[in-house]
Scaffold this motif. Structure first.
Motif, mmCIF file in Angstrom:
data_model
loop_
_atom_site.group_PDB
_atom_site.id
_atom_site.type_symbol
_atom_site.label_atom_id
_atom_site.label_comp_id
_atom_site.label_asym_id
_atom_site.label_seq_id
_atom_site.Cartn_x
_atom_site.Cartn_y
_atom_site.Cartn_z
ATOM 1 N N GLN A 37 0.848 -1.186 0.000
ATOM 2 C CA GLN A 37 0.000 0.000 0.000
ATOM 3 C C GLN A 37 0.885 1.238 0.000
ATOM 4 O O GLN A 37 1.939 1.258 0.615
ATOM 5 C CB GLN A 37 -0.928 0.020 1.219
ATOM 6 N N ASN A 38 0.466 2.247 -0.767
ATOM 7 C CA ASN A 38 1.236 3.489 -0.811
ATOM 8 C C ASN A 38 0.529 4.614 -0.087
ATOM 9 O O ASN A 38 0.900 5.772 -0.219
ATOM 10 C CB ASN A 38 1.524 3.900 -2.261
ATOM 11 N N ARG A 39 -0.499 4.251 0.695
ATOM 12 C CA ARG A 39 -1.225 5.252 1.477
ATOM 13 C C ARG A 39 -1.722 4.611 2.766
ATOM 14 O O ARG A 39 -2.281 3.517 2.759
ATOM 15 C CB ARG A 39 -2.422 5.796 0.679
ATOM 16 N N VAL A 40 -1.473 5.270 3.896
ATOM 17 C CA VAL A 40 -1.913 4.798 5.205
ATOM 18 C C VAL A 40 -2.912 5.810 5.753
ATOM 19 O O VAL A 40 -2.602 6.996 5.859
ATOM 20 C CB VAL A 40 -0.734 4.638 6.180
ATOM 21 N N ALA A 41 -4.122 5.337 6.079
ATOM 22 C CA ALA A 41 -5.176 6.210 6.604
ATOM 23 C C ALA A 41 -5.248 6.057 8.118
ATOM 24 O O ALA A 41 -5.395 4.944 8.637
ATOM 25 C CB ALA A 41 -6.518 5.856 5.970
ATOM 26 N N ILE A 42 -5.144 7.176 8.839
ATOM 27 C CA ILE A 42 -5.228 7.178 10.300
ATOM 28 C C ILE A 42 -6.657 7.473 10.703
ATOM 29 O O ILE A 42 -7.180 8.563 10.452
ATOM 30 C CB ILE A 42 -4.276 8.228 10.911
ATOM 31 N N THR A 43 -7.317 6.509 11.321
ATOM 32 C CA THR A 43 -8.700 6.644 11.765
ATOM 33 C C THR A 43 -8.761 6.538 13.282
ATOM 34 O O THR A 43 -7.735 6.394 13.956
ATOM 35 C CB THR A 43 -9.581 5.558 11.124
ATOM 36 N N ALA A 44 -9.979 6.598 13.823
ATOM 37 C CA ALA A 44 -10.148 6.571 15.282
ATOM 38 C C ALA A 44 -9.643 5.275 15.884
ATOM 39 O O ALA A 44 -9.104 5.260 16.996
ATOM 40 C CB ALA A 44 -11.622 6.786 15.629
ATOM 41 N N ASP A 45 -9.803 4.146 15.174
ATOM 42 C CA ASP A 45 -9.379 2.851 15.711
ATOM 43 C C ASP A 45 -8.037 2.400 15.117
ATOM 44 O O ASP A 45 -7.699 1.220 15.147
ATOM 45 C CB ASP A 45 -10.445 1.792 15.437
ATOM 46 N N PHE A 46 -7.259 3.336 14.583
ATOM 47 C CA PHE A 46 -5.961 3.001 13.998
ATOM 48 C C PHE A 46 -4.991 2.567 15.089
ATOM 49 O O PHE A 46 -4.735 3.296 16.045
ATOM 50 C CB PHE A 46 -5.399 4.216 13.250
ATOM 51 N N ASP A 47 -4.466 1.359 14.967
ATOM 52 C CA ASP A 47 -3.520 0.843 15.956
ATOM 53 C C ASP A 47 -2.206 0.419 15.317
ATOM 54 O O ASP A 47 -1.489 -0.432 15.831
ATOM 55 C CB ASP A 47 -4.138 -0.330 16.718
ATOM 56 N N GLY A 48 -1.894 1.025 14.182
ATOM 57 C CA GLY A 48 -0.661 0.708 13.480
ATOM 58 C C GLY A 48 -0.934 0.059 12.136
ATOM 59 O O GLY A 48 -2.083 -0.242 11.790
ATOM 60 N N SER A 49 0.107 -0.136 11.371
ATOM 61 C CA SER A 49 -0.029 -0.723 10.046
ATOM 62 C C SER A 49 1.235 -1.476 9.694
ATOM 63 O O SER A 49 2.301 -1.268 10.301
ATOM 64 C CB SER A 49 -0.301 0.373 9.003
ATOM 65 N N GLU A 50 1.128 -2.370 8.742
ATOM 66 C CA GLU A 50 2.273 -3.110 8.250
ATOM 67 C C GLU A 50 2.390 -2.895 6.751
ATOM 68 O O GLU A 50 1.440 -3.109 6.003
ATOM 69 C CB GLU A 50 2.144 -4.601 8.561
ATOM 70 N N ILE A 51 3.562 -2.436 6.316
ATOM 71 C CA ILE A 51 3.817 -2.198 4.904
ATOM 72 C C ILE A 51 4.700 -3.315 4.376
ATOM 73 O O ILE A 51 5.801 -3.545 4.889
ATOM 74 C CB ILE A 51 4.501 -0.835 4.680
ATOM 75 N N LEU A 52 4.217 -4.029 3.377
ATOM 76 C CA LEU A 52 5.008 -5.071 2.737
ATOM 77 C C LEU A 52 5.767 -4.451 1.567
ATOM 78 O O LEU A 52 5.171 -3.877 0.659
ATOM 79 C CB LEU A 52 4.109 -6.202 2.237
ATOM 80 N N VAL A 53 7.089 -4.524 1.639
ATOM 81 C CA VAL A 53 7.955 -4.000 0.582
ATOM 82 C C VAL A 53 8.538 -5.190 -0.175
ATOM 83 O O VAL A 53 9.158 -6.064 0.425
ATOM 84 C CB VAL A 53 9.086 -3.127 1.171
ATOM 85 N N PHE A 54 8.338 -5.231 -1.472
ATOM 86 C CA PHE A 54 8.854 -6.343 -2.266
ATOM 87 C C PHE A 54 9.314 -5.816 -3.623
ATOM 88 O O PHE A 54 8.906 -4.738 -4.065
ATOM 89 C CB PHE A 54 7.776 -7.419 -2.459
ATOM 90 N N GLY A 55 10.175 -6.560 -4.257
ATOM 91 C CA GLY A 55 10.667 -6.109 -5.551
ATOM 92 C C GLY A 55 11.628 -7.102 -6.159
ATOM 93 O O GLY A 55 11.811 -8.218 -5.679
ATOM 94 N N ALA A 56 12.242 -6.649 -7.232
ATOM 95 C CA ALA A 56 13.185 -7.480 -7.971
ATOM 96 C C ALA A 56 14.327 -6.616 -8.468
ATOM 97 O O ALA A 56 14.240 -5.394 -8.493
ATOM 98 C CB ALA A 56 12.485 -8.182 -9.133
ATOM 99 N N VAL A 57 15.393 -7.287 -8.870
ATOM 100 C CA VAL A 57 16.570 -6.613 -9.415
ATOM 101 C C VAL A 57 16.614 -6.859 -10.913
ATOM 102 O O VAL A 57 16.648 -8.012 -11.363
ATOM 103 C CB VAL A 57 17.867 -7.118 -8.744
ATOM 104 N N LYS A 58 16.589 -5.782 -11.680
ATOM 105 C CA LYS A 58 16.662 -5.882 -13.143
ATOM 106 C C LYS A 58 18.113 -5.720 -13.573
ATOM 107 O O LYS A 58 18.793 -4.782 -13.154
ATOM 108 C CB LYS A 58 15.791 -4.798 -13.775
ATOM 109 N N ARG A 59 18.586 -6.634 -14.413
ATOM 110 C CA ARG A 59 19.982 -6.622 -14.835
ATOM 111 C C ARG A 59 20.099 -6.598 -16.354
ATOM 112 O O ARG A 59 19.296 -7.209 -17.062
ATOM 113 C CB ARG A 59 20.717 -7.859 -14.305
ATOM 114 N N ASP A 60 21.135 -5.891 -16.812
ATOM 115 C CA ASP A 60 21.441 -5.878 -18.234
ATOM 116 C C ASP A 60 22.409 -6.995 -18.610
ATOM 117 O O ASP A 60 22.442 -7.442 -19.754
ATOM 118 C CB ASP A 60 22.061 -4.525 -18.633
#
Length: 264
Positions: A37-60
């Motif tokens: 997710q590229n946006r985190v919404a803070i609401t009344a019951d917000f108790d934190g969030s977890e951002i999953l970062v994933f990707g790959a390496v592109k090579r020539d």
């Protein structure tokens, strides 16, 4: 312009690129990044969030057989702002402020995740250049000459925010598969500051950064929380009156409820 002079000019202009080419050869590896997710919404019951970062390496080109293994560093940094740090001492039985230092810039949130122990993935020189570690992410230009232990103030910011869960170093939490795919999860606490959270991914070999990529995660209050926050900043008088009215109504309602229960 004679052909000989033209040839010399072309050679001189291309010399910096030739000299720089050995150190830039690894730039043939580039990051292709994804976020859960590229946006985190803070609401009344917000108790934190977890951002999953994933990707790959592109090579020539293929990875050289004698190349050091690829390591990955992921950093997430919240909005930075100056912080005033005060030191207290006990005098005549009373704790009083004796010194204060303005730390020029400190991120409100900072997390570093690595694919191996930090010292194994990044040299101290590269850390100084790219400001990756928690201590290097804080900028403190200087303090008054009469203040002893000025560096302790910046260290105090790191210590306090670590205890609050806002600063963290997470070694060996990035998984790298076949030197191509990588992934990690960054836990973000409930006490987040609004703003753009810069996310960096650095690829390193032998402790040196060979490629980097940067994006941002937007953290915002939404709904009623957003309305109250904006009202408190833009219309503080109206916000104060509204808070007073709500407090009076709440007190009256509680009193009426207790009176009703007593009459029964």
């Amino acid at each position: 312009m004679t052909p000989l002079f033209r040839l010399l000019l072309i050679a001189l202009l291309s010399l910096p690129a030739v000299l720089a080419s050995p150190g830039r050869a690894n730039e043939r590896e580039a990051v292709v990044l994804g976020l859960s997710q590229n946006r985190v919404a803070i609401t009344a019951d917000f108790d934190g969030s977890e951002i999953l970062v994933f990707g790959a390496v592109k090579r020539d080109t293929p990875i050289p057989a004698d190349a050091p293994p690829l390591e990955v560093i992921v950093t997430v940094s919240g909005p930075s702002a100056p912080v005033t740090v005060r030191r207290k001492e006990k005098k005549l039985g009373i704790w009083v402020n004796v010194d204060s230092v303005l730390v020029d810039s400190a991120p409100s949130f900072y997390a570093v995740a690595t694919s191996a122990p930090f010292g194994a993935v990044l040299t101290d020189i590269e850390d100084l250049r790219h400001k990756v570690s928690v201590e290097r992410a804080i900028r403190s230009v200087g303090a008054a000459m009469n203040i002893r232990g000025a560096q302790d103030f910046a260290e105090a910011v790191v210590r306090i925010r670590r205890e609050e869960g806002l600063y963290s170093l997470r070694p060996s939490t990035v998984t790298v598969d076949q030197q191509t795919l990588f992934r990690t999860a960054i836990d973000m606490p409930a006490n987040l500051t609004e703003g753009a959270y810069t996310t960096r991914v650095l690829l390193t070999r032998g402790g040196e950064v060979v490629s980097s990529y940067e994006t941002a995660i937007d953290v915002r209050k939404v709904g009623l929380e957003r309305f109250l926050y904006a009202l408190s900043r833009e219309r503080p008088f109206i916000y104060g009156i509204m808070s007073l009215v709500i407090a009076v109504l709440a007190g009256w309602g509680a009193s009426a409820a207790f009176q009703l229960l007593r009459d029964r």
